[in-house]
Design a protein around this motif. Structure first.
Motif, PDB file in Angstrom:
ATOM      1  N   GLY A   4       0.810  -1.112   0.034  1.00  0.00           N
ATOM      2  CA  GLY A   4      -0.291  -0.046  -0.210  1.00  0.00           C
ATOM      3  C   GLY A   4       0.640   1.337   0.083  1.00  0.00           C
ATOM      4  O   GLY A   4       2.153   0.954   0.362  1.00  0.00           O
ATOM      5  N   ASN A   5       0.384   2.334  -0.225  1.00  0.00           N
ATOM      6  CA  ASN A   5       0.832   3.367  -0.518  1.00  0.00           C
ATOM      7  C   ASN A   5       0.322   4.573   0.576  1.00  0.00           C
ATOM      8  O   ASN A   5       0.328   5.817  -0.069  1.00  0.00           O
ATOM      9  CB  ASN A   5       1.034   4.011  -1.676  1.00  0.00           C
ATOM     10  N   LEU A   6       0.084   4.650   1.722  1.00  0.00           N
ATOM     11  CA  LEU A   6      -0.619   5.771   2.539  1.00  0.00           C
ATOM     12  C   LEU A   6       0.633   6.198   3.340  1.00  0.00           C
ATOM     13  O   LEU A   6       1.289   6.012   4.160  1.00  0.00           O
ATOM     14  CB  LEU A   6      -1.446   4.874   3.643  1.00  0.00           C
ATOM     15  N   PRO A   7       0.851   7.602   2.839  1.00  0.00           N
ATOM     16  CA  PRO A   7       1.565   8.545   3.581  1.00  0.00           C
ATOM     17  C   PRO A   7       1.209   8.956   5.133  1.00  0.00           C
ATOM     18  O   PRO A   7       0.124   8.854   5.268  1.00  0.00           O
ATOM     19  CB  PRO A   7       2.002   9.569   2.645  1.00  0.00           C
ATOM     20  N   GLY A   8       2.154   9.479   5.567  1.00  0.00           N
ATOM     21  CA  GLY A   8       1.841  10.286   6.902  1.00  0.00           C
ATOM     22  C   GLY A   8       1.820   9.434   8.187  1.00  0.00           C
ATOM     23  O   GLY A   8       1.970   8.018   8.001  1.00  0.00           O
ATOM     24  N   ASP A   9       1.482  10.058   9.323  1.00  0.00           N
ATOM     25  CA  ASP A   9       1.635   9.404  10.475  1.00  0.00           C
ATOM     26  C   ASP A   9       0.039   9.036  11.319  1.00  0.00           C
ATOM     27  O   ASP A   9       0.134   8.395  11.977  1.00  0.00           O
ATOM     28  CB  ASP A   9       2.334  10.314  11.614  1.00  0.00           C
ATOM     29  N   TYR A  10      -0.978   9.812  10.418  1.00  0.00           N
ATOM     30  CA  TYR A  10      -2.229   9.799  11.274  1.00  0.00           C
ATOM     31  C   TYR A  10      -3.254   9.696   9.884  1.00  0.00           C
ATOM     32  O   TYR A  10      -3.252  10.475   8.993  1.00  0.00           O
ATOM     33  CB  TYR A  10      -2.456  10.957  11.905  1.00  0.00           C
ATOM     34  N   TRP A  11      -4.251   8.781  10.114  1.00  0.00           N
ATOM     35  CA  TRP A  11      -5.137   8.346   9.290  1.00  0.00           C
ATOM     36  C   TRP A  11      -6.536   8.500   9.829  1.00  0.00           C
ATOM     37  O   TRP A  11      -6.855   8.056  10.736  1.00  0.00           O
ATOM     38  CB  TRP A  11      -5.127   7.342   8.319  1.00  0.00           C
ATOM     39  N   SER A  12      -7.414   9.170   9.153  1.00  0.00           N
ATOM     40  CA  SER A  12      -8.885   8.969   9.606  1.00  0.00           C
ATOM     41  C   SER A  12      -9.687   8.125   8.599  1.00  0.00           C
ATOM     42  O   SER A  12      -9.383   8.316   7.528  1.00  0.00           O
ATOM     43  CB  SER A  12      -9.648  10.615   9.434  1.00  0.00           C
ATOM     44  N   ILE A  13     -10.335   7.211   9.103  1.00  0.00           N
ATOM     45  CA  ILE A  13     -10.628   6.050   8.454  1.00  0.00           C
ATOM     46  C   ILE A  13     -12.306   5.897   8.471  1.00  0.00           C
ATOM     47  O   ILE A  13     -12.745   5.670   9.546  1.00  0.00           O
ATOM     48  CB  ILE A  13     -10.017   4.649   8.571  1.00  0.00           C
ATOM     49  N   VAL A  14     -13.052   5.810   7.253  1.00  0.00           N
ATOM     50  CA  VAL A  14     -14.453   5.739   7.407  1.00  0.00           C
ATOM     51  C   VAL A  14     -14.943   4.716   6.517  1.00  0.00           C
ATOM     52  O   VAL A  14     -14.517   4.618   5.636  1.00  0.00           O
ATOM     53  CB  VAL A  14     -15.184   6.968   7.199  1.00  0.00           C
ATOM     54  N   VAL A  15     -15.887   3.744   6.893  1.00  0.00           N
ATOM     55  CA  VAL A  15     -16.312   2.634   5.977  1.00  0.00           C
ATOM     56  C   VAL A  15     -17.397   3.219   5.365  1.00  0.00           C
ATOM     57  O   VAL A  15     -18.324   3.689   5.768  1.00  0.00           O
ATOM     58  CB  VAL A  15     -16.771   1.458   6.835  1.00  0.00           C
ATOM     59  N   ALA A  16     -17.367   2.975   3.881  1.00  0.00           N
ATOM     60  CA  ALA A  16     -18.454   3.299   3.211  1.00  0.00           C
ATOM     61  C   ALA A  16     -18.778   2.373   2.301  1.00  0.00           C
ATOM     62  O   ALA A  16     -18.291   2.146   1.110  1.00  0.00           O
ATOM     63  CB  ALA A  16     -18.209   4.657   2.287  1.00  0.00           C
ATOM     64  N   ARG A  19     -16.074   0.061   0.762  1.00  0.00           N
ATOM     65  CA  ARG A  19     -14.851   0.855   0.510  1.00  0.00           C
ATOM     66  C   ARG A  19     -14.379   1.499   1.796  1.00  0.00           C
ATOM     67  O   ARG A  19     -15.196   1.763   2.745  1.00  0.00           O
ATOM     68  CB  ARG A  19     -15.257   1.713  -0.451  1.00  0.00           C
ATOM     69  N   LEU A  20     -13.048   1.729   2.008  1.00  0.00           N
ATOM     70  CA  LEU A  20     -12.545   2.649   3.022  1.00  0.00           C
ATOM     71  C   LEU A  20     -12.247   3.810   2.615  1.00  0.00           C
ATOM     72  O   LEU A  20     -11.716   4.083   1.664  1.00  0.00           O
ATOM     73  CB  LEU A  20     -11.341   1.913   3.683  1.00  0.00           C
ATOM     74  N   LEU A  21     -12.695   4.983   3.282  1.00  0.00           N
ATOM     75  CA  LEU A  21     -12.315   6.187   2.814  1.00  0.00           C
ATOM     76  C   LEU A  21     -11.179   6.722   3.978  1.00  0.00           C
ATOM     77  O   LEU A  21     -11.443   6.878   4.938  1.00  0.00           O
ATOM     78  CB  LEU A  21     -13.522   7.364   3.029  1.00  0.00           C
ATOM     79  N   VAL A  22      -9.949   7.020   3.485  1.00  0.00           N
ATOM     80  CA  VAL A  22      -8.872   7.152   4.338  1.00  0.00           C
ATOM     81  C   VAL A  22      -8.496   8.652   4.037  1.00  0.00           C
ATOM     82  O   VAL A  22      -7.783   8.950   2.874  1.00  0.00           O
ATOM     83  CB  VAL A  22      -7.875   6.178   4.220  1.00  0.00           C
ATOM     84  N   LEU A  23      -8.464   9.349   4.980  1.00  0.00           N
ATOM     85  CA  LEU A  23      -7.968  10.739   4.987  1.00  0.00           C
ATOM     86  C   LEU A  23      -6.579  11.178   5.755  1.00  0.00           C
ATOM     87  O   LEU A  23      -6.577  10.726   7.028  1.00  0.00           O
ATOM     88  CB  LEU A  23      -8.942  11.898   5.519  1.00  0.00           C
ATOM     89  N   ASP A  24      -5.621  11.383   5.155  1.00  0.00           N
ATOM     90  CA  ASP A  24      -4.384  11.633   5.902  1.00  0.00           C
ATOM     91  C   ASP A  24      -3.938  12.820   6.156  1.00  0.00           C
ATOM     92  O   ASP A  24      -4.818  14.087   5.871  1.00  0.00           O
ATOM     93  CB  ASP A  24      -3.026  11.131   5.134  1.00  0.00           C
ATOM     94  N   THR A  25      -3.125  13.262   7.139  1.00  0.00           N
ATOM     95  CA  THR A  25      -2.793  14.711   7.568  1.00  0.00           C
ATOM     96  C   THR A  25      -2.497  15.751   6.620  1.00  0.00           C
ATOM     97  O   THR A  25      -2.882  16.950   6.670  1.00  0.00           O
ATOM     98  CB  THR A  25      -1.666  14.762   8.718  1.00  0.00           C
ATOM     99  N   ASP A  26      -2.218  15.437   5.347  1.00  0.00           N
ATOM    100  CA  ASP A  26      -1.841  16.406   4.370  1.00  0.00           C
ATOM    101  C   ASP A  26      -3.029  16.665   3.465  1.00  0.00           C
ATOM    102  O   ASP A  26      -2.733  17.231   2.518  1.00  0.00           O
ATOM    103  CB  ASP A  26      -0.753  15.762   3.524  1.00  0.00           C
ATOM    104  N   GLY A  27      -4.025  16.048   3.674  1.00  0.00           N
ATOM    105  CA  GLY A  27      -5.497  16.431   3.032  1.00  0.00           C
ATOM    106  C   GLY A  27      -5.693  15.348   1.799  1.00  0.00           C
ATOM    107  O   GLY A  27      -6.468  15.825   1.075  1.00  0.00           O
ATOM    108  N   GLN A  28      -4.832  14.222   1.771  1.00  0.00           N
ATOM    109  CA  GLN A  28      -5.066  13.444   0.481  1.00  0.00           C
ATOM    110  C   GLN A  28      -6.064  12.405   1.050  1.00  0.00           C
ATOM    111  O   GLN A  28      -6.163  11.837   2.043  1.00  0.00           O
ATOM    112  CB  GLN A  28      -3.789  12.839   0.454  1.00  0.00           C
ATOM    113  N   LEU A  29      -7.434  12.389   0.088  1.00  0.00           N
ATOM    114  CA  LEU A  29      -8.312  11.339   0.334  1.00  0.00           C
ATOM    115  C   LEU A  29      -7.922  10.181  -0.310  1.00  0.00           C
ATOM    116  O   LEU A  29      -7.722  10.341  -1.662  1.00  0.00           O
ATOM    117  CB  LEU A  29      -9.458  11.564   0.156  1.00  0.00           C
ATOM    118  N   THR A  30      -7.621   8.904   0.056  1.00  0.00           N
ATOM    119  CA  THR A  30      -7.574   7.545  -0.631  1.00  0.00           C
ATOM    120  C   THR A  30      -8.724   6.617  -0.438  1.00  0.00           C
ATOM    121  O   THR A  30      -9.119   6.460   0.604  1.00  0.00           O
ATOM    122  CB  THR A  30      -6.125   6.807  -0.117  1.00  0.00           C
TER     123      THR A  30
END
Length: 82
Positions: A4-16, A19-30
């Motif tokens: 996987g390629n998730l950058p950063g130290d913290y992620w907000s994760i929501v199940v939809a 799918r998983l919606l993953v927001l990192d501290t830099d404002g990138q939504l994966t």
């Protein structure tokens, strides 16, 4: 999962759904397929220019992203039909 390629130290994760919606501290939504068989990234989008430490919120087809200066709303259904 490994890889996987998730950058950063913290992620907000929501199940939809599936799918998983993953927001990192830099404002990138994966968007990741929620599949126990492995990591399958479906897409990425920059949704905030600031540091996004707040938890991502999902209401219906809309996601809300808050950084230190603003709150933004994105309609996932509108993006899928464009």
């Amino acid at each position: 999962w490994s890889g996987g390629n998730l950058p950063g130290d913290y992620w907000s994760i929501v199940v939809a759904g599936d799918r998983l919606l993953v927001l990192d501290t830099d404002g990138q939504l994966t968007v990741i397929k929620a599949d126990p068989g492995g990591y399958k990234e479906l897409g990425q989008s920059k949704v905030s220019d600031g540091q996004a430490w707040s938890h991502l919120a999902l209401v219906g087809s809309r996601i809300f992203v808050r950084d230190r200066k603003q709150l933004a709303c994105f309609d996932l259904m509108a993006s899928a039909s464009e």
